[in-house]
Scaffold this active site. Structure first.
Site: not given
Ligand code: NAP
Length: 525
Positions: A184, A242, A245, A265, A302, A393
């Site tokens: 995707k 995120s 998500g 992740e 990240c 975060e």
């Protein structure tokens, strides 16, 4: 090559009929051509059907054939030339050197996985020959190897449009494991995705593989991603994005009649511990390195160092002053997308207006759309420990310094941390005892522990761990970067007393591909 704005399903390029997607140049706010008409359930159905069909032959490709496929994808990506870099620059706002480096990393990791496939150790062949005369019970012949899980759904990451997108680390490791991939594509860089997707299509053709080995879908909103994870033929998911998500996809995968693993992740603030001797001896130098790491890629890594922890006092004040000066002098940078910029601004505003947080410095305010101007903030350990929102975060260049009363409070802060991708120790020889006291706690919190470096810049190699306990990832037992990432998409099968004619090549007595095997507990070359 002219972009067509199509979904790539197997060897076909097809038009979707759902909501349109347009890339937006984050530096100018301009909408870019072409239009990508999003796919829906019908396209997911077709891609998954083809992937399932392709799995039958692709999972049994010989080691050399599969490795050649991965090498060919790398060559095809390089063959796109500057068009790929130009399009990625326009879609992400990332500068040329960064994207050229990222292309090198993308092709490098495809070739790394090719070498891993060739070596065959991932098969983890174990043979325990029959012991018919063993007393009191004979042992039957037992042979184990690993096989691919089945078709894998991959969600392209927004922050690595090449290295963690269409032919990035998740795709490379799944293909290496013998799993077809349905990706995707991220809606923020569809043109970059199409260029790379077509390179993979060409590699499939050149290598005479079944066309369902690879498909690339686009779709706005969550529907297509949900349909993909819900498709019964999909057997695992790779995701970078995120926390919201990732956790939503974990829930979907768990709620299926057949639950499947999700390797997501998600979120990490990558704490940096400044130990007393290092802070005293070289606080200025550490501040310089810290600001460099904080600003790298506008903080959209990240592994961005979003938290600094140290004992308060003159030395920490000097560090905060020096880092604050560095942040003030930091030029603004274009962020990846309007959505990411919006989330960054909200995060910074929440910190700035927090009653217990002091703003130390903000970076320069730049011209243009979607600018990140770095932020540095300070809070006491007591306030940090009292408010879990301070651990959230903020994706972008932002960091919070936590001032502790003493080393015992440093330890309490360490124990309170959520799961992290990385934890960094800035330490000198005189800090070894303090570091030793922290280490058992840090090992339980992070996938990678570094001394005297910076967490940004992840080496793609055999020993790398880019993982960690939730919310850094959904499964702390694995890594998404480095050759060990292949294990996410494999599972062991044991063959008991099967006649030689039924055994796969690597388990046959003759070992035709010469793979390393553990025979009766002893390693054979
Ligand atoms: P995202 O919103 O999580 O989206 C990533 C991908 O997952 C997109 O393709 C998105 O589809 C899809 N998706 C998200 N939620 C879904 C759901 N509930 N069901 C099905 N599919 C879903 O991440 P992003 O767009 O990359 O960036 C947003 C934020 O993610 C950033 O501000 C940052 O906080 C975080 N982020 C973190 C990292 C990291 O490495 N820690 C990296 C990148 C981003 P759509 O195209 O429909 O949105």
């Amino acid at each position: 090559m002219s972009l067509e704005g199509k979904l790539l399903i197997g060897q076909q390029a097809v038009s979707g009929n759902q909501d349109d997607i347009h890339a937006v140049n984050p530096a100018t706010g301009e909408t870019m051509e072409p239009t990508y008409a999003g796919g829906g359930k019908a396209e997911v159905e077709r891609a998954c059907e083809l992937a399932e069909k392709a799995f039958a032959s692709y999972r049994e490709t010989g080691l050399e054939a599969r490795a050649t496929f991965l090498d060919t994808i790398a060559s095809e990506i390089e063959g796109i030339g500057d068009e790929l870099i130009e399009r990625a620059m326009a879609e992400t706002g990332l500068p040329r050197p960064r994207l050229e480096g990222e292309r090198g990393r993308t092709c490098g990791q495809l070739r790394l996985f090719a070498s891993v496939v060739r070596a065959g150790e991932w098969l983890d062949v174990r043979i325990d020959p029959a012991l018919p005369d063993r007393s009191p019970m004979p042992r039957t012949d037992l042979r184990q190897r690993h096989i691919g899980l089945g078709p894998v759904a991959v969600f392209g990451a927004s922050n690595f449009p090449l290295a963690f997108s269409v032919a990035g680390g998740d795709t490379a490791s799944a293909l290496a494991a013998g799993c077809p991939v349905v990706i995707k594509g991220h809606s923020a860089h569809p043109g970059t995705s199409e260029l790379v997707g077509r390179a993979v299509q060409r590699a499939v053709t050149k290598c005479n593989l079944a066309d369902g080995v690879f498909s690339l879908l686009f779709g706005a909103g969550n529907e297509i991603g949900q349909a993909l994870v819900n498709d019964p033929r999909i057997q695992a998911v790779g995701f970078t994005g995120s926390r919201g998500g990732g956790t939503a996809l974990m829930a979907t995968a768990q709620a299926r009649p057949q639950p499947i693993p999700v390797y997501a992740e998600m979120s990490s603030i990558n704490p940096v511990f400044l130990l007393p001797e290092a802070l005293k001896a070289r606080g200025d130098k550490i501040a310089e390195g810290f600001v460099g790491s904080l600003n790298m890629g506008a903080g959209q890594f990240c592994t961005n160092p979003g938290l600094v922890i140290a004992v308060k006092g003159q030395e920490l004040n000097a560090f905060i002053d020096a880092a604050g000066e560095g942040v003030k002098a930091s030029a603004s940078q274009t962020m990846l997308s309007p959505g990411i910029h919006h989330a960054y601004k909200q995060g910074i505003e929440a910190l700035s207006s927090h009653a217990k947080v002091r703003e130390v410095a903000r970076g320069q305010v730049g011209e243009g759309a979607n600018q990140c101007c770095a932020g540095l903030f300070v809070a006491s350990a007591a306030d940090f420990l009292a408010d879990e929102a301070l651990q959230a975060e903020i994706f972008g260049a932002s960091s919070l310094v936590v001032e502790c009363a003493d080393q015992a409070e440093v330890k309490r802060v360490a124990a309170d941390l959520e799961g992290q991708l990385t934890i960094t120790l800035q330490m000198d020889d005189g800090d070894v005892e303090a570091a030793k006291a922290l280490l058992p706690t840090l090992e339980r919190k992070a996938g990678r522990i570094l001394a005297n470096g910076w967490p940004t810049g992840v080496e793609v190699c055999h020993a790398m761990v880019h993982g960690g306990p939730y919310p850094a990832t959904s499964d702390s037992r694995t890594t998404s970067v480095g050759s060990a990432a292949i294990h996410r998409f494999l599972r062991p099968v044991c063959y008991q007393a099967l006649p030689e004619a039924l055994l796969p090549g690597a388990l046959k007595d003759a070992n035709p591909e010469g793979v390393s095997r553990l025979v009766d507990g002893k390693r054979e070359a």
